[in-house]
Design a protein around this motif. Structure first.
Motif, PDB file in Angstrom:
ATOM      1  N   SER A 122       0.824  -1.114   0.000  1.00  0.00           N
ATOM      2  CA  SER A 122       0.060   0.116  -0.053  1.00  0.00           C
ATOM      3  C   SER A 122       0.907   1.118  -0.032  1.00  0.00           C
ATOM      4  N   MET A 123       2.118   1.072   0.445  1.00  0.00           N
ATOM      5  CA  MET A 123       2.995   2.299   0.486  1.00  0.00           C
ATOM      6  C   MET A 123       3.974   2.431  -0.749  1.00  0.00           C
ATOM      7  N   ASN A 125       3.833   3.504  -3.559  1.00  0.00           N
ATOM      8  CA  ASN A 125       3.934   4.953  -4.464  1.00  0.00           C
ATOM      9  C   ASN A 125       3.767   6.054  -3.514  1.00  0.00           C
ATOM     10  N   SER A 126       4.154   5.892  -2.180  1.00  0.00           N
ATOM     11  CA  SER A 126       4.259   7.011  -1.107  1.00  0.00           C
ATOM     12  C   SER A 126       5.413   7.781  -0.968  1.00  0.00           C
ATOM     13  N   THR A 127       5.224   9.001  -0.495  1.00  0.00           N
ATOM     14  CA  THR A 127       6.459   9.782   0.056  1.00  0.00           C
ATOM     15  C   THR A 127       6.913   9.170   1.332  1.00  0.00           C
ATOM     16  N   GLN A 130       4.331   9.989   3.885  1.00  0.00           N
ATOM     17  CA  GLN A 130       3.308   9.225   4.013  1.00  0.00           C
ATOM     18  C   GLN A 130       3.664   7.783   4.718  1.00  0.00           C
ATOM     19  N   LEU A 131       4.839   7.401   4.255  1.00  0.00           N
ATOM     20  CA  LEU A 131       5.106   6.167   4.846  1.00  0.00           C
ATOM     21  C   LEU A 131       5.302   6.101   6.345  1.00  0.00           C
TER      22      LEU A 131
END
Length: 139
Positions: A122-123, A125-127, A130-131
């Motif tokens: 779920s992470m 494509n995160s920054t 966000q992580l």
């Protein structure tokens, strides 16, 4: 402030490509720019994490990335793309798995966390912000 992010054509998705040959494959010169962006940051940039547990966890992860992947400093900001930070500052670095494993071990040891595979997916494509917020929400 510039953030760490890949170009739109990296990593390559074509079946056949020639690494580093600009007219036959992806241009890898942007790695130099990533190194310059990251090494040009100051310790004051870490204040973007906002202090508290968020900043403490960001600093721990940043130290792992710096030590294991050879980033020139341990300064990362919440807007940096997580996959870039964990990929490292050069093409084909072989220690990316070690850095991830060290982070997972630190989370287990220091925070009694063991995020699931679905969390990591779920992470994807995160920054970094966000992580880290996602990790803190697991507590």
């Amino acid at each position: 402030m510039d953030i760490l992010e890949f170009l739109s054509n990296f990593p390559p998705t074509e079946k056949w490509f020639f690494i580093g040959v600009r007219w036959l494959g992806p241009d890898l010169s942007f790695f130099k720019a990533l190194k310059q962006i990251q090494s040009g940051r100051s310790i004051a940039d870490m204040s973007q994490w906002g202090g508290g547990e968020r900043q403490i966890l960001a600093e721990k992860i940043s130290q792992i990335l710096h030590k294991q992947l050879g980033w020139r400093s341990a300064i990362f900001v919440p807007q940096d793309v997580a996959t870039v930070a964990f990929y490292g500052p050069s093409f084909g670095i072989i220690d990316a798995d070690i850095a991830f494993d060290d982070m997972v071990e630190m989370l287990r040891k220091d925070y009694s966390m063991n995020p699931t595979i679905s969390f990591w997916e779920s992470m994807e494509n995160s920054t970094l912000g966000q992580l880290i917020d996602g990790l803190l929400a697991l507590r």
